[in-house]
Design a protein around this motif. Structure first.
Motif, short mmCIF file in Angstrom:
data_model
loop_
_atom_site.label_atom_id
_atom_site.label_comp_id
_atom_site.label_asym_id
_atom_site.label_seq_id
_atom_site.Cartn_x
_atom_site.Cartn_y
_atom_site.Cartn_z
N THR A 33 -5.07 -7.90 1.19
CA THR A 33 -4.92 -6.45 1.34
C THR A 33 -4.18 -6.13 2.63
O THR A 33 -3.25 -5.30 2.65
N ALA A 34 -4.58 -6.78 3.72
CA ALA A 34 -3.94 -6.50 5.01
C ALA A 34 -2.46 -6.86 4.96
O ALA A 34 -1.60 -6.09 5.43
N ALA A 35 -2.13 -8.03 4.38
CA ALA A 35 -0.73 -8.45 4.34
C ALA A 35 0.10 -7.50 3.50
O ALA A 35 1.20 -7.07 3.90
N HIS A 36 -0.40 -7.13 2.33
CA HIS A 36 0.35 -6.23 1.46
C HIS A 36 0.46 -4.84 2.07
O HIS A 36 1.48 -4.16 1.91
N LEU A 37 -0.57 -4.43 2.77
CA LEU A 37 -0.53 -3.10 3.40
C LEU A 37 0.51 -3.08 4.51
O LEU A 37 1.25 -2.11 4.67
N ARG A 38 0.59 -4.17 5.26
CA ARG A 38 1.59 -4.22 6.34
C ARG A 38 2.99 -4.23 5.75
O ARG A 38 3.90 -3.59 6.28
N ARG A 39 3.17 -4.95 4.66
CA ARG A 39 4.50 -4.97 4.03
C ARG A 39 4.86 -3.57 3.55
O ARG A 39 5.98 -3.08 3.78
N ALA A 40 3.92 -2.89 2.92
CA ALA A 40 4.19 -1.53 2.43
C ALA A 40 4.48 -0.59 3.58
O ALA A 40 5.38 0.28 3.49
N ALA A 41 3.77 -0.75 4.70
CA ALA A 41 4.02 0.10 5.86
C ALA A 41 5.42 -0.13 6.39
O ALA A 41 6.11 0.81 6.82
N ARG A 42 5.86 -1.36 6.36
CA ARG A 42 7.22 -1.69 6.81
C ARG A 42 8.25 -1.01 5.90
O ARG A 42 9.27 -0.48 6.37
#
Lengths: 469, 403
Positions: free
Chosen positions: B162-171
């Motif tokens: 979740t954290a990794a995908h959320l950071r990618r989406a934020a980028r």
């Protein structure tokens, strides 16, 4: 082990320490709460709680946040005095969180802990029969947390030593098993252990032979021969031993019970066996003293987690009257008056538990309690109430809490009543009933009036406007 | 009975007393008492002066005078002690101030909404219940790679994923905002409105918290016909002179759609797919991850989780917008003029040049032109002329339409 050496991911470690993961799995419901039985009730409080009760902070509760998958509906979770819930399922196929109020058991627990009563272990097999309760009523009881009673980890060679003290057995209680389950248990659990049982018997035979040889040598004043090993016992000896034991039921049951760690059984009476009175066969049974022989081992820990007190042998101190002989009595409600015609006792409600009245009202001084327990007066709102003294509590085999109460002494009742303002002792004034008297204009003025000032007031007050009489 | 008669019979006190009681009754919650017969008229608020003030002290004996003097002296002494007492009080306060504990951070339910984080930690995700998936029977097997395990009848979503995908989406959100894209935040479930609006406010995008009108992208010429459009420059200032273009152009489409509940918004995501618009979606274990371009595997039922995710994406958009404006102030434009606008500008310039040529020609035909017309340089001073020759000309600013 593989699990201990496996490294855990940071998220996994977090999850393992989380509150959701620390919720224990629900335990099986009480056996008496069978939906098929005619006395089954959906809304009745179960004998013991099966689910963990959770609560949440007021600010989070206002938003429905209980730390679960989805916010819970505000209508049913915010308009409650006690925000206590039990979660039956975090998510279901209907996409709802299945929850219900957990206030019943949580408040009952709080009330029980207010009694300040330790949970004792059940020490007699006589159960709830009235005849035996006379004898055991004031006998000193042992706490369920005594080291000799609260034993769960027993090595196999010491199983027989404290059979009458233990409450936890790895084997089943055979008297409570339906026949089909018994057959399944035989097929699945017992038959694969035949070889192990023969090994167990070899050890028994070897120790028996060693003992016999040592006794014989002692009689002849010779040195004891070297003890033989279990492996030197032949197969013929085992078969002979089995043949001998086949007609001796008590010893073979003892051996099997020790091998499988069966819960103790109460031997059947002559009537239960169905044998004729003048039977030529004399049944030889060992008397069993385990308190769990008659109704089976308990489904919970003998304390049921209700109280962790070890003893009630302490004194309560009153700020004015000093140490009190009795603990503080509690108010009980008469749920069902006694029926002299049928010989049944009154049922009282104490701290959320239904209690058999026992010997309440027997004291001559307590004639009022006696009368309130014998007549049902429908005019009394909420039913008759009386002060009782909780004596002891234990948890029976089915998980029900059994409380014993007796008459409260007059002095302790007076002290307790004075504490809540219902009685007058040493010139204190009795509490007025605020509901009885309507509020007058004078009360209002006194409530809102300014403080009396000695000199000229610095601020304006109600006095300046002519509002003070 | 009328008031006048009651005044005559009972005097002024009779009217004054019920007036005070009626004032008090508005404060009380007690049951109203039946009014006396002479109280039924309208009450007049006439207060009587208290008797104590009316009777001024008239006894002047020597004893009372000395007592008053002593009282005044005591009062003066008390007043004189105030500064030293106050100094002592302040000294005690300064001594005891560092004692005790100080609570630095406290949980408040609205903290993710008011002040969303720039980055999430695993603890924040777990506290927001992002790991709780659906009942195991409800799962979509395409989400297997996001699932950490099973507990209490539900699937547990891996916090790291979740954290990794959320950071990618934020980028993604940040770069889309940096390049001047239009971001649409969609959360149509009950209670998601504050989070959606807050994220759109931070990211300078649009929000949708009601039902998506089907065809809002594919049939936008009809559905969004009445929407207002404007053309802005790189510093988001509205540019005049594009009225003719705005009258004729099509409604705009978002450049990125962030959908917080994809399960209920399939028509929107389908249209985005048809129009080639990238989408970001919160994928619970029962959702289809192929509906969106960038998945965020998390619990889409918890409002706390949605608030956290939307807040972090909003913060990312805010960062992108800030970077874009900072670059614009440095003269860097991070986006290209849309093709329709560039065509319009070119066509307009050509048209204007043609008109000028025609006007010149007409003037020449009518003999209105000078042989040697005054040039612009002749109106400038020497310094201005010099600076114009040395400084390079500034390129005209490009422009783009924005909703």
């Amino acid at each position: 082990m593989a699990t201990s050496s496996r490294t855990l991911s940071p998220g996994g470690a977090l999850l393992r320490a989380s509150r959701m993961f620390s919720l224990p799995a629900p335990i099986p419901p009480p056996p008496s709460n069978n939906p098929a039985s005619p006395h089954h009730s959906e809304t009745a409080t179960t004998a013991y709680p099966t689910h963990q009760v959770i609560t949440t902070l007021p600010s989070a509760r206002k938003q429905g946040d209980w730390g679960l998958k989805r916010p819970l509906p505000l209508k049913s979770t915010t308009r409650t005095t006690h925000p206590l819930l039990r979660i039956k399922a975090i998510d279901t196929v209907e996409q709802i969180t299945d929850f219900s109020s957990g206030a019943d058991h949580a408040i009952t627990l709080r009330k029980f802990q207010e009694l300040g009563l330790p949970v004792t272990s059940q020490r007699t097999a006589a159960g709830d029969s009235a005849a035996s309760s006379v004898n055991k009523m004031y006998l000193p009881q042992k706490s369920a947390f005594e080291d000799e009673l609260d034993v769960t980890d027993v090595p196999p060679e010491k199983r027989t030593e404290n059979l009458e003290m233990r409450w936890k057995f790895s084997g089943p209680w055979l008297a409570g098993m339906p026949p089909g389950e018994f057959q399944r248990w035989l097929a699945r659990e017992v038959r694969p252990k035949r070889a192990a049982f023969r090994e167990f018997l070899r050890g028994k035979i070897a120790s028996e032979l060693n003992e016999a040889a040592a006794t014989a040598a002692l009689d002849k004043a010779e040195p004891a021969p070297a003890p033989i090993d279990a492996s030197s016992v032949t197969e013929d000896q085992v078969v002979d031993f089995l043949r001998r034991m086949r007609y001796d039921k008590q010893p073979i049951y003892d051996l099997v019970g020790e091998f499988l760690d069966l819960a103790p059984l109460k031997p059947p009476t002559l009537v239960q066996t169905g044998l004729p009175e003048q039977t030529p066969i004399k049944l030889e049974y060992k008397d069993v003293n385990s308190p769990y022989a008659e109704h089976g081992p308990p489904v919970t820990h003998p304390s049921a987690g209700l109280s962790y007190l070890r003893t009630s042998m302490y004194m309560e101190n009153h700020p004015l009257y000093g140490p009190q002989k009795e603990h503080a009595p509690v108010v009980a409600r008469v749920l069902r008056p006694r029926q002299n015609r049928l010989g049944t006792r009154a049922k009282l409600g104490v701290a959320g538990f239904v209690v058999d009245s026992g010997h309440c009202g027997d004291a001559k001084a307590n004639q009022k309690a006696e009368s309130s327990m014998s007549i049902l007066n429908p005019d009394v709102v909420g039913g008759h109430k009386l002060w009782v003294q909780p004596r002891q509590a234990y948890v029976d085999s089915t998980g029900h809490v059994m409380l014993t109460v007796s008459d409260a002494s007059q002095e302790s009742v007076l002290v307790a009543q004075e504490l809540v303002g219902d009685a007058v002792v040493l010139g204190t004034s009795k509490r007025s009933q605020p509901q009885q008297r309507a509020e007058t204009a004078l009360d209002l003025r006194n409530r809102y009036k300014a403080r009396p000032t000695s000199s000229a007031p610095a601020l304006s007050s109600a006095q300046d406007y002519g509002l003070k009489p | 009975m009328i008031v006048r008669n009651s005044m005559i019979r009972h005097g002024r006190r009779a009217v004054a007393a019920p007036a005070s009681q009626s004032c008090l009754r508005s404060l009380s919650s007690s049951t109203p008492r039946p009014a006396a017969p002479w109280q039924t008229g309208p009450a007049t608020a006439v207060a009587e002066p208290p008797a104590e003030l009316a009777s001024a002290p008239t006894q002047t004996s020597a004893h009372s005078q000395s007592f008053a003097l002593a009282q005044a002296a005591a009062r003066k002494a008390g007043l004189a002690a105030i500064p030293s007492n106050h100094a002592e009080y302040e000294r005690q306060r300064s001594l005891t101030r560092p004692l005790g504990s100080r609570v630095t951070s406290r949980y408040h339910p609205d903290q993710d909404l008011v002040n969303p984080p720039h980055d999430v930690t695993l603890e924040m995700l777990m506290a927001a219940q992002s790991h709780m998936g659906h009942h195991v029977g409800q799962w979509n097997p395409a989400n297997q790679r996001y699932i950490y395990g099973e507990r209490a009848g539900i699937h547990i979503i891996s916090l790291e994923t979740t954290a990794a995908h959320l950071r990618r989406a934020a980028r993604v959100v940040e770069e889309v905002a940096y390049h001047g894209g239009l971001i649409l935040f969609v959360g149509t479930r009950k209670g998601q409105m504050p989070a959606v609006v807050r994220a759109a406010e931070l990211a300078g995008g649009c929000h949708l918290y009601q039902k998506w009108v089907p065809g809002g992208i594919t049939n936008r010429d009809v559905i969004l016909a009445n929407g207002r459009l404007k053309v802005v420059d790189e510093r988001d200032r509205e540019l005049p002179g594009f009225e003719a273009h705005l009258r004729d152009c099509r409604p705009v489409v978002p450049d990125l759609v962030v959908c917080l509940n994809p399960v209920e918004n399939y028509p929107l995501l389908h249209e985005c797919g048809l129009a080639g618009i990238p989408t970001i979606g919160v994928i619970d274990t029962d959702a289809d991850p192929t509906w969106v371009t960038y998945q965020i595997p998390a619990n889409d039922d918890s409002l706390r989780c949605i608030t956290l995710i939307a807040g972090m994406l909003g913060r990312a958009g805010e960062r992108g917008q800030a970077r874009r404006l900072a670059d614009a102030n440095d003269g860097i434009c991070t986006w290209e003029t849309p093709r329709e606008i560039a065509t319009f500008i070119r066509r307009e310039a050509k048209e204007r040049a043609r008109e000028k040529e025609a006007a010149l020609q007409e003037a020449a035909e009518q003999g209105l032109l000078d042989d040697k017309p005054l040039t612009r340089e002749q109106f400038l001073s020497d310094e201005e002329l010099l600076s114009e020759m040395t400084d390079p000309p500034i390129a005209p600013n490009p422009s783009s339409p924005e909703a």
